[in-house]
Enzyme design. Structure first.
Site, PDB file in Angstrom:
ATOM      1  N   TYR A  11      -1.593 -12.598 -11.785  1.00 48.48           N
ATOM      2  CA  TYR A  11      -1.889 -11.735 -12.711  1.00 48.48           C
ATOM      3  C   TYR A  11      -0.504 -11.448 -13.239  1.00 48.48           C
ATOM      4  CZ  TYR A  11      -6.721 -11.152 -11.933  1.00 48.48           C
ATOM      5  OH  TYR A  11      -8.095 -11.458 -11.669  1.00 48.48           O
ATOM      6  N   ASP A  33       2.269 -23.098  -9.076  1.00 50.55           N
ATOM      7  CA  ASP A  33       1.399 -22.674  -8.095  1.00 50.55           C
ATOM      8  C   ASP A  33       1.108 -23.791  -7.112  1.00 50.55           C
ATOM      9  OD1 ASP A  33      -0.156 -19.747  -8.090  1.00 50.55           O
ATOM     10  OD2 ASP A  33      -0.745 -21.050  -6.620  1.00 50.55           O
ATOM     11  N   THR A  88       2.104 -10.686  -2.024  1.00 49.50           N
ATOM     12  CA  THR A  88       2.740  -9.896  -1.040  1.00 49.50           C
ATOM     13  C   THR A  88       1.971  -8.891  -0.420  1.00 49.50           C
ATOM     14  OG1 THR A  88       3.700  -8.227  -2.475  1.00 49.50           O
ATOM     15  CG2 THR A  88       5.204 -10.044  -1.843  1.00 49.50           C
ATOM     16  N   GLU A 157       7.799  -5.925 -12.076  1.00 46.16           N
ATOM     17  CA  GLU A 157       7.133  -5.784 -13.122  1.00 46.16           C
ATOM     18  C   GLU A 157       6.326  -4.210 -13.199  1.00 46.16           C
ATOM     19  OE1 GLU A 157       7.278  -7.750 -15.819  1.00 46.16           O
ATOM     20  OE2 GLU A 157       6.011  -6.100 -16.350  1.00 46.16           O
ATOM     21  N   CYS A 272      -1.967  -2.892  -6.444  1.00 47.14           N
ATOM     22  CA  CYS A 272      -0.602  -2.241  -6.389  1.00 47.14           C
ATOM     23  C   CYS A 272      -0.667  -1.029  -5.584  1.00 47.14           C
ATOM     24  CB  CYS A 272       0.117  -2.141  -7.503  1.00 47.14           C
ATOM     25  SG  CYS A 272       0.677  -3.674  -8.251  1.00 47.14           S
ATOM     26  N   ARG A 342      -9.490  -6.358  -6.793  1.00 48.22           N
ATOM     27  CA  ARG A 342      -8.852  -6.033  -5.944  1.00 48.22           C
ATOM     28  C   ARG A 342      -8.659  -4.664  -5.566  1.00 48.22           C
ATOM     29  NH1 ARG A 342      -3.395  -9.648  -6.586  1.00 48.22           N
ATOM     30  NH2 ARG A 342      -3.795  -9.080  -8.846  1.00 48.22           N
TER      31      ARG A 342
HETATM   32  C1  UDX Z   1      -0.316  -0.178 -11.636  1.00 51.73           C
HETATM   33  C2  UDX Z   1       0.887   0.431 -12.627  1.00 51.73           C
HETATM   34  O1  UDX Z   1       0.574   1.311 -13.551  1.00 51.73           O
HETATM   35  C3  UDX Z   1       1.870  -0.641 -12.854  1.00 51.73           C
HETATM   36  O2  UDX Z   1       2.960  -0.227 -13.566  1.00 51.73           O
HETATM   37  C4  UDX Z   1       2.297  -1.488 -11.885  1.00 51.73           C
HETATM   38  O3  UDX Z   1       3.014  -2.519 -12.486  1.00 51.73           O
HETATM   39  C5  UDX Z   1       1.081  -2.149 -11.180  1.00 51.73           C
HETATM   40  O4  UDX Z   1       0.344  -0.997 -10.703  1.00 51.73           O
HETATM   41  P1  UDX Z   1      -2.612  -1.389 -12.553  1.00 51.73           P
HETATM   42  O5  UDX Z   1      -3.034  -1.360 -11.086  1.00 51.73           O
HETATM   43  O6  UDX Z   1      -2.929  -2.680 -13.074  1.00 51.73           O
HETATM   44  O7  UDX Z   1      -0.899  -0.862 -12.750  1.00 51.73           O
HETATM   45  O8  UDX Z   1      -3.547  -0.322 -13.153  1.00 51.73           O
HETATM   46  P2  UDX Z   1      -3.427   1.300 -13.604  1.00 51.73           P
HETATM   47  O9  UDX Z   1      -3.544   1.523 -15.027  1.00 51.73           O
HETATM   48  O10 UDX Z   1      -2.109   1.711 -13.175  1.00 51.73           O
HETATM   49  O11 UDX Z   1      -4.764   1.905 -12.878  1.00 51.73           O
HETATM   50  C6  UDX Z   1      -4.727   1.967 -11.386  1.00 51.73           C
HETATM   51  C7  UDX Z   1      -5.881   2.524 -10.981  1.00 51.73           C
HETATM   52  O12 UDX Z   1      -5.879   3.812 -11.243  1.00 51.73           O
HETATM   53  C8  UDX Z   1      -7.248   1.907 -11.536  1.00 51.73           C
HETATM   54  O13 UDX Z   1      -8.403   1.984 -10.729  1.00 51.73           O
HETATM   55  C9  UDX Z   1      -7.665   3.000 -12.783  1.00 51.73           C
HETATM   56  O14 UDX Z   1      -8.810   2.993 -13.207  1.00 51.73           O
HETATM   57  C10 UDX Z   1      -7.164   4.328 -12.040  1.00 51.73           C
HETATM   58  N1  UDX Z   1      -6.814   5.503 -12.797  1.00 51.73           N
HETATM   59  C11 UDX Z   1      -5.734   5.435 -13.676  1.00 51.73           C
HETATM   60  C12 UDX Z   1      -7.575   6.701 -12.720  1.00 51.73           C
HETATM   61  O15 UDX Z   1      -8.377   6.779 -12.052  1.00 51.73           O
HETATM   62  N2  UDX Z   1      -7.173   7.701 -13.455  1.00 51.73           N
HETATM   63  C13 UDX Z   1      -6.106   7.789 -14.237  1.00 51.73           C
HETATM   64  O16 UDX Z   1      -5.812   8.693 -14.875  1.00 51.73           O
HETATM   65  C14 UDX Z   1      -5.261   6.519 -14.692  1.00 51.73           C
HETATM   66  P1  ADP Z   2       0.020 -10.915  -8.470  1.00 45.45           P
HETATM   67  O1  ADP Z   2      -1.297  -9.918  -8.976  1.00 45.45           O
HETATM   68  O2  ADP Z   2       1.138 -10.222  -7.683  1.00 45.45           O
HETATM   69  O3  ADP Z   2       0.308 -11.832  -9.655  1.00 45.45           O
HETATM   70  P2  ADP Z   2      -1.608 -12.967  -7.321  1.00 45.45           P
HETATM   71  O4  ADP Z   2      -2.240 -13.214  -6.061  1.00 45.45           O
HETATM   72  O5  ADP Z   2      -2.439 -13.008  -8.528  1.00 45.45           O
HETATM   73  O6  ADP Z   2      -0.635 -11.851  -7.149  1.00 45.45           O
HETATM   74  O7  ADP Z   2      -0.869 -14.206  -7.510  1.00 45.45           O
HETATM   75  C1  ADP Z   2       0.104 -14.866  -6.704  1.00 45.45           C
HETATM   76  C2  ADP Z   2       0.103 -16.570  -6.818  1.00 45.45           C
HETATM   77  O8  ADP Z   2       1.111 -16.859  -5.860  1.00 45.45           O
HETATM   78  C3  ADP Z   2      -1.314 -17.057  -6.292  1.00 45.45           C
HETATM   79  O9  ADP Z   2      -1.683 -17.736  -7.312  1.00 45.45           O
HETATM   80  C4  ADP Z   2      -0.891 -17.598  -5.297  1.00 45.45           C
HETATM   81  O10 ADP Z   2      -1.580 -19.254  -4.994  1.00 45.45           O
HETATM   82  C5  ADP Z   2       0.698 -18.283  -5.360  1.00 45.45           C
HETATM   83  N1  ADP Z   2       1.537 -18.548  -4.291  1.00 45.45           N
HETATM   84  C6  ADP Z   2       1.336 -17.968  -2.985  1.00 45.45           C
HETATM   85  N2  ADP Z   2       2.499 -18.626  -2.307  1.00 45.45           N
HETATM   86  C7  ADP Z   2       2.945 -19.640  -3.110  1.00 45.45           C
HETATM   87  C8  ADP Z   2       3.925 -20.691  -2.776  1.00 45.45           C
HETATM   88  N3  ADP Z   2       4.392 -20.832  -1.777  1.00 45.45           N
HETATM   89  N4  ADP Z   2       4.132 -21.526  -3.717  1.00 45.45           N
HETATM   90  C9  ADP Z   2       3.681 -21.312  -4.855  1.00 45.45           C
HETATM   91  N5  ADP Z   2       2.679 -20.351  -5.190  1.00 45.45           N
HETATM   92  C10 ADP Z   2       2.348 -19.507  -4.331  1.00 45.45           C
END
Ligand code: UDX
Ligand code: ADP
Length: 450
Positions: A11, A33, A88, A157, A272, A342
């Protein structure tokens, strides 16, 4: 032409590299990957990640200066700059189980980079990592006898899923952390130069390595804390007749607080927030700061409590008996506009419904394949339906868990007619018009309103 490589096509890696390729035709960008099926999907019309606008960006550069492959070693050899974007997850065993980050994929990647390299390279940490991870990476990378030097840079990021493309195109800031010696400063500048192709210089922040690593964890902790704060108050609103949306608006108008990230919900999800906060908690415990650890852990606890208490509230309205009854779950993705499930609150909702022996009927616009994977142990007890009207058919209640805009636009009269009566809706995202639904005949409940 410089070669950029990204290890990990998930992602984060996929969308980020697609944007770099689009904005920087002077770089050749490769994403590798270990998961061949995922790479095949990136090379197809059916990308493994759903993000509005992503398909268009990928199609505009794929085969030109953006390439996806599984030839990891050969790609490492060619690369000048390597972004590491592997997963991670939270550790599920041993020391730090349930809190610390599992760094096995990072370590394996560092060892592959070392083994396949025959020249100096910059290695960029893109994955969210505990503070001081770069130290371990450097120890592995620079332990070589080949006379090769690696500069490790942190460039976390901040994109949010569902808005990845606009976040990447127009980021609030880009953060790059590195060592402060000459080689470290040059490496940071090399990475800054990439972003400077489209991001104004004043938005590119450079810091030392540890500040950069820790900023990512703390940015997520602060954002999640806002949601837990507003969610904790939503419970008080339900008792007192106050309205959480009105409160969020009133407090958000204070410029010191600000209006974003104050939407009460059934709970935050995503890969996250929980992971990063628990990681922060673990770090604080490790450094002998139990009070700080406890403070941040409560953000995660309130979140889980918010989801469970919501399900209990619905259950009470259904006279505490839902065994054998169909309950529709509208939305399984952790937020709208993504296929990512997730840590979605819908998981917990479905598990609790199953504990009560109800029959959950799940519908979602993009996340049904991931939902099926997540619930593979209970496939015989759960239904998955693409059409929301069909999901509502004969259901006693609808639990709306994801704020898909399409849900607000449904023909709710039609939904009502299909459902078993009395028909209950619980709006876990506060996106529906309760007055209109009540007029139709629904029993309506939402977060933070009596
Ligand atoms: C988050 C951070 O925003 C981003 O900067 C970081 O890089 C990764 O983690 P993400 O998890 O993709 O991004 O989505 P985000 O928009 O932050 O939403 C996280 C969760 O909080 C979602 O389930 C969302 O629905 C919820 N949320 C968000 C609320 O319930 N209320 C809000 O006001 C905002
Ligand atoms: P994120 O949301 O942080 O991007 P993802 O789980 O979507 O996390 O992506 C992580 C990617 O890293 C997966 O597609 C996984 O297959 C890949 N990956 C993990 N370990 C290795 C490795 N040793 N070499 C190459 N790719 C890897």
């Amino acid at each position: 032409m410089k070669n950029i490589l990204c290890i990990g096509a998930g992602y984060v890696g996929g969308p980020t590299m697609a944007m770099i390729a689009k904005k920087c035709p002077q770089y050749r960008v490769k994403i590798v990957d270990i998961n061949a099926a995922r790479i095949d999907a990136w090379n197809s019309d059916n990308l493994p990640v759903y993000e509005p606008g992503l398909q268009e960006v990928v199609e505009s550069v794929r085969g030109k200066n953006l390439f996806f492959g599984t030839d990891i070693d050969a790609s490492i050899k060619e690369a000048d700059i390597i972004f590491v974007s592997v997963n991670t997850p939270t550790k599920t065993f041993g020391f730090g189980c349930g809190k610390a980050s599992d760094l096995q994929y990072i370590e394996k990647t560092a060892r592959s980079i070392l083994a396949a390299s025959d020249g100096n390279k910059i290695v960029v940490e893109k994955s969210t990592l505990p503070v001081r991870t770069a130290e371990s990476m450097e120890r592995i990378l620079n332990s070589n006898q080949k006379g090769i030097h690696f500069d490790v840079v942190s460039n976390p990021e901040f994109l949010a899923e569902g808005t990845a493309i606009t976040d990447l195109e127009n980021p609030d800031r880009v953060l790059i952390g590195g060592h402060t010696d000459a080689s470290g400063r040059a490496a940071v500048e090399e990475i800054a130069k990439i972003y400077a192709n489209w991001v104004p210089r004043e938005r590119i922040i450079t810091t030392n390595l540890w500040s950069s690593e820790l900023s990512k964890l703390t940015a997520n902790a602060f954002l999640a804390q806002r949601i837990s704060s507003v969610n904790s108050l939503s419970a008080l609103c339900e008792k007192t007749g106050a309205n959480i949306d009105e409160i969020a608006y009133a407090i958000g108008c204070d410029s010191r607080i600000g209006s974003k990230f104050l939407k009460a919900s059934i709970g935050f999800g995503g890969s996250c927030f929980k992971k990063d906060i628990l990681n922060l908690v673990y770090l604080c415990e490790h450094y002998g700061l139990p009070e700080v650890a406890e403070y941040w852990e409560s953000v995660v606890k309130i979140n889980e409590w918010q989801t469970t208490r919501s399900v209990k509230r619905v259950l009470r309205s259904l006279f505490n008996t839902i065994a054998g009854k169909k309950i529709a779950v509208f939305g399984f993705a952790f937020k709208a506009n993504t296929n990512d499930t997730r840590e979605s609150p819908a998981h917990l909702v479905v598990r609790e419904l199953l504990d009560e022996r109800a029959i959950p009927v799940i519908t979602d616009y993009k996340a049904l394949p991931d939902a099926k994977r997540d619930l593979s142990d209970v496939l015989d007890k759960v239904m998955f339906v693409e059409d929301p009207y069909e999901a509502a058919k004969d259901a006693h209640a609808i639990l709306l868990c994801t704020e898909w805009r399409q849900f607000a636009e449904l023909d709710w009269k039609k939904v009502y007619n299909l459902m078993s009566k009395p028909a209950l809706i619980f709006d876990g995202r506060n996106i529906l018009n309760g007055d209109e639904l009540t007029k139709i005949g629904f029993e309506f409940m939402s977060i933070g309103k009596a």
